[in-house]
Design a protein around this motif. Structure first.
Motif, PDB file in Angstrom:
ATOM      1  N   UNK A 131       0.837  -1.210   0.000  1.00 57.74           N
ATOM      2  CA  UNK A 131       0.000   0.000   0.000  1.00 57.74           C
ATOM      3  C   UNK A 131       0.868   1.255   0.000  1.00 57.74           C
ATOM      4  N   UNK A 132       1.893   1.258   0.841  1.00 61.15           N
ATOM      5  CA  UNK A 132       2.789   2.415   0.890  1.00 61.15           C
ATOM      6  C   UNK A 132       3.476   2.611  -0.459  1.00 61.15           C
ATOM      7  N   UNK A 133       4.031   1.524  -0.983  1.00 58.93           N
ATOM      8  CA  UNK A 133       4.764   1.619  -2.246  1.00 58.93           C
ATOM      9  C   UNK A 133       3.873   2.073  -3.390  1.00 58.93           C
ATOM     10  N   UNK A 134       2.634   1.600  -3.430  1.00 61.41           N
ATOM     11  CA  UNK A 134       1.701   2.015  -4.482  1.00 61.41           C
ATOM     12  C   UNK A 134       1.398   3.510  -4.392  1.00 61.41           C
ATOM     13  N   UNK A 135       1.198   3.993  -3.169  1.00 61.07           N
ATOM     14  CA  UNK A 135       0.904   5.418  -2.991  1.00 61.07           C
ATOM     15  C   UNK A 135       2.088   6.270  -3.431  1.00 61.07           C
ATOM     16  N   UNK A 136       3.278   5.868  -3.027  1.00 64.01           N
ATOM     17  CA  UNK A 136       4.459   6.661  -3.374  1.00 64.01           C
ATOM     18  C   UNK A 136       4.786   6.563  -4.866  1.00 64.01           C
ATOM     19  N   UNK A 137       4.543   5.402  -5.468  1.00 63.25           N
ATOM     20  CA  UNK A 137       4.743   5.268  -6.913  1.00 63.25           C
ATOM     21  C   UNK A 137       3.807   6.208  -7.664  1.00 63.25           C
ATOM     22  N   UNK A 138       2.545   6.262  -7.235  1.00 65.68           N
ATOM     23  CA  UNK A 138       1.590   7.167  -7.872  1.00 65.68           C
ATOM     24  C   UNK A 138       2.049   8.614  -7.758  1.00 65.68           C
ATOM     25  N   UNK A 139       2.533   8.994  -6.573  1.00 62.31           N
ATOM     26  CA  UNK A 139       3.012  10.365  -6.386  1.00 62.31           C
ATOM     27  C   UNK A 139       4.193  10.656  -7.304  1.00 62.31           C
ATOM     28  N   UNK A 140       5.126   9.718  -7.394  1.00 63.20           N
ATOM     29  CA  UNK A 140       6.286   9.923  -8.261  1.00 63.20           C
ATOM     30  C   UNK A 140       5.888   9.972  -9.730  1.00 63.20           C
ATOM     31  N   UNK A 141       4.853   9.233 -10.103  1.00 66.45           N
ATOM     32  CA  UNK A 141       4.359   9.262 -11.481  1.00 66.45           C
ATOM     33  C   UNK A 141       3.785  10.638 -11.836  1.00 66.45           C
ATOM     34  N   UNK A 142       3.343  11.379 -10.817  1.00 66.35           N
ATOM     35  CA  UNK A 142       2.788  12.708 -11.066  1.00 66.35           C
ATOM     36  C   UNK A 142       3.866  13.771 -11.278  1.00 66.35           C
ATOM     37  N   UNK A 143       5.125  13.372 -11.068  1.00 66.08           N
ATOM     38  CA  UNK A 143       6.240  14.283 -11.349  1.00 66.08           C
ATOM     39  C   UNK A 143       6.549  14.224 -12.843  1.00 66.08           C
ATOM     40  N   UNK A 144       5.807  15.003 -13.617  1.00 63.31           N
ATOM     41  CA  UNK A 144       5.881  14.917 -15.081  1.00 63.31           C
ATOM     42  C   UNK A 144       7.228  15.377 -15.632  1.00 63.31           C
ATOM     43  N   UNK A 145       7.907  16.269 -14.915  1.00 67.49           N
ATOM     44  CA  UNK A 145       9.193  16.776 -15.421  1.00 67.49           C
ATOM     45  C   UNK A 145      10.317  15.761 -15.249  1.00 67.49           C
ATOM     46  N   UNK A 146      10.088  14.771 -14.412  1.00 68.65           N
ATOM     47  CA  UNK A 146      11.118  13.760 -14.166  1.00 68.65           C
ATOM     48  C   UNK A 146      11.190  12.793 -15.341  1.00 68.65           C
ATOM     49  N   UNK A 147      12.406  12.417 -15.677  1.00 63.83           N
ATOM     50  CA  UNK A 147      12.628  11.489 -16.786  1.00 63.83           C
ATOM     51  C   UNK A 147      12.841  10.048 -16.297  1.00 63.83           C
ATOM     52  N   UNK A 148      12.655   9.819 -15.008  1.00 67.82           N
ATOM     53  CA  UNK A 148      12.898   8.478 -14.468  1.00 67.82           C
ATOM     54  C   UNK A 148      11.913   7.472 -15.048  1.00 67.82           C
ATOM     55  N   UNK A 149      12.385   6.300 -15.467  1.00 68.49           N
ATOM     56  CA  UNK A 149      11.456   5.260 -15.932  1.00 68.49           C
ATOM     57  C   UNK A 149      10.660   4.688 -14.759  1.00 68.49           C
TER      58      UNK A 149
END
Length: 196
Positions: A131-149
């Motif tokens: 649950x924690x990892x899913x929430x944080x992954x979603x937040x990181x996915x919202x960082x549109x300027x980031x180029x991280x895969x």
């Protein structure tokens, strides 16, 4: 006329959660549970059948009362890193409200005490971490300027979840919330530099 029960299974689990959280599973006897919950042995066995079943019932209660209030806003937010920053702010405020030094994270405590030899507890710990990892992954996915895969974002989300558990653990050995805030500030600074 039968006497109305003085508790519900949920209220019993909530009372038991407080005891297991502070005292641990092994050190908590049935006599202690009777004393701390105010429910007789008969009542505990009627509702849950065993100390272990009552302990397992504490995990969803912990999620409802402790995890969800600080984690759900990460899921519902439109922000990326600011949502993670706000999560840690809420987490530290909760630790302060409980009292420092505190009991740490109930799930992290279970991960070291009971999960290594109880598959059901291990599953509860895994569900919590997911649950924690899913929430944080979603937040990181919202960082549109980031180029991280995506794979890197998921790895970072796992590290954020690990830091969350570590921060709770640190709350067991300090009476100063500013110490927790300092640790978090350093971690978030490193995270921001990695995400850019």
């Amino acid at each position: 006329m039968p006497r109305k029960p003085s508790h519900t299974p949920e209220s019993l689990a909530d009372s038991a959660l407080a005891q297991f959280w502070y005292g641990g599973y092994e050190a908590t006897s049935m006599d202690t549970l009777v004393k701390k919950t105010g429910v007789s042995r008969h009542g505990i066995y009627t509702d849950y059948g065993s100390k272990r079943s009552l302990y397992l019932a504490c995990f969803p209660r912990y999620h409802e009362h402790v995890v969800a209030p600080v984690l759900n806003p990460v899921f519902s937010s439109h922000d990326g890193l600011p949502a993670i920053t706000a999560y840690f702010g809420r987490l530290i405020e909760m630790a302060e409200g409980i009292g420092l030094p505190g009991p740490g994270c109930f799930v992290a405590n279970a991960a070291t005490e009971t999960a290594p030899h109880d598959p059901d507890v291990a599953r509860k710990v895994s569900e919590h971490n997911t649950k924690l990892e899913n929430a944080f992954t979603m937040a990181l996915q919202r960082e549109k300027k980031s180029q991280l895969p995506l794979a890197h974002r998921k790895a970072l989300a796992r590290i954020i979840a690990m830091f969350s558990a570590a921060l709770w653990t640190s709350s067991r050995s300090t009476d100063n919330p500013e110490t927790l805030r300092q640790h978090t500030a350093v971690f978030l600074d490193m995270l921001e530099n990695r995400v850019k």
